[in-house]
Design a protein around this motif. Structure first.
Motif, PDB file in Angstrom:
ATOM      1  N   ILE A   1      -4.469   6.708  10.892  1.00 47.48           N
ATOM      2  CA  ILE A   1      -3.244   6.642  11.023  1.00 47.48           C
ATOM      3  C   ILE A   1      -3.185   6.321  12.141  1.00 47.48           C
ATOM      4  CG2 ILE A   1      -0.838   6.908  11.002  1.00 47.48           C
ATOM      5  CD1 ILE A   1      -1.907   8.462   7.643  1.00 47.48           C
ATOM      6  N   LEU A   2      -3.628   7.335  13.156  1.00 50.55           N
ATOM      7  CA  LEU A   2      -3.696   6.558  15.171  1.00 50.55           C
ATOM      8  C   LEU A   2      -4.356   5.494  15.111  1.00 50.55           C
ATOM      9  CD1 LEU A   2      -2.641   7.219  17.679  1.00 50.55           C
ATOM     10  CD2 LEU A   2      -4.704   8.708  17.515  1.00 50.55           C
TER      11      LEU A   2
ATOM     12  N   GLN B   1       1.785  14.828  17.273  1.00 49.95           N
ATOM     13  CA  GLN B   1       1.166  15.366  16.128  1.00 49.95           C
ATOM     14  C   GLN B   1       2.326  17.097  16.457  1.00 49.95           C
ATOM     15  OE1 GLN B   1      -2.743  16.283  15.002  1.00 49.95           O
ATOM     16  NE2 GLN B   1      -3.219  16.144  17.219  1.00 49.95           N
TER      17      GLN B   1
ATOM     18  N   MET C   1      -7.224  16.698  15.416  1.00 47.65           N
ATOM     19  CA  MET C   1      -6.675  15.543  14.532  1.00 47.65           C
ATOM     20  C   MET C   1      -7.594  15.630  13.905  1.00 47.65           C
ATOM     21  SD  MET C   1      -5.551  11.470  15.285  1.00 47.65           S
ATOM     22  CE  MET C   1      -3.909  12.367  16.715  1.00 47.65           C
TER      23      MET C   1
ATOM     24  N   VAL D   1       4.691   5.111  16.413  1.00 49.16           N
ATOM     25  CA  VAL D   1       3.438   5.038  15.929  1.00 49.16           C
ATOM     26  C   VAL D   1       2.459   5.732  16.126  1.00 49.16           C
ATOM     27  CG1 VAL D   1       1.938   5.029  13.624  1.00 49.16           C
ATOM     28  CG2 VAL D   1       4.107   4.431  13.096  1.00 49.16           C
ATOM     29  N   SER D   2       2.017   5.727  16.912  1.00 42.77           N
ATOM     30  CA  SER D   2       0.410   5.719  17.706  1.00 42.77           C
ATOM     31  C   SER D   2       1.679   7.448  18.771  1.00 42.77           C
ATOM     32  CB  SER D   2       0.595   4.840  19.014  1.00 42.77           C
ATOM     33  OG  SER D   2      -0.035   3.939  18.123  1.00 42.77           O
TER      34      SER D   2
ATOM     35  N   TYR E   1       1.901  10.059  16.622  1.00 44.36           N
ATOM     36  CA  TYR E   1       0.067  10.713  15.552  1.00 44.36           C
ATOM     37  C   TYR E   1      -0.776  11.055  16.985  1.00 44.36           C
ATOM     38  CZ  TYR E   1       1.194   9.742  11.138  1.00 44.36           C
ATOM     39  OH  TYR E   1       1.501  10.105   9.648  1.00 44.36           O
TER      40      TYR E   1
ATOM     41  N   ASP F   1      -4.978  11.836   9.937  1.00 44.51           N
ATOM     42  CA  ASP F   1      -4.592  11.419  11.218  1.00 44.51           C
ATOM     43  C   ASP F   1      -4.684  10.467  12.186  1.00 44.51           C
ATOM     44  OD1 ASP F   1      -2.647  13.269  10.047  1.00 44.51           O
ATOM     45  OD2 ASP F   1      -2.706  14.599  11.786  1.00 44.51           O
TER      46      ASP F   1
END
Length: 71
Positions: free
Chosen positions: A44-45, A21, A37, A14-15, A18, A41
């Motif tokens: 979440i990161l 992007q 960003m 996920v990192s 993100y 976002d």
């Protein structure tokens, strides 16, 4: 230990996604990763990175305690 490892892998993926992007476009640059960003976002990161670090630590502690119990 498996749960910690799984969470660490998911958090890392996920990192990475993100950070790249791939869904973003911006007029200043062709590469989506170069776009500024968005706050959501970034949140979440940050969360994914924290989960990755904590889950990795959990997996390491679990592996160390398992190794200690087998001796």
């Amino acid at each position: 230990m498996i749960g910690g490892t799984t969470l660490a892998v998911i958090g890392a993926v996920v990192s990475f996604v993100y950070l790249l992007q791939p869904w973003r476009t911006c007029p200043d640059d062709d590469a989506p990763a170069a776009c500024p960003m968005l706050p959501d976002d970034a949140a979440i990161l940050t969360g994914a990175m924290i989960v990755t670090v904590l889950a990795t630590a959990l997996a390491v502690v679990g592996a160390a305690s398992r190794k200690r119990h087998h001796h």
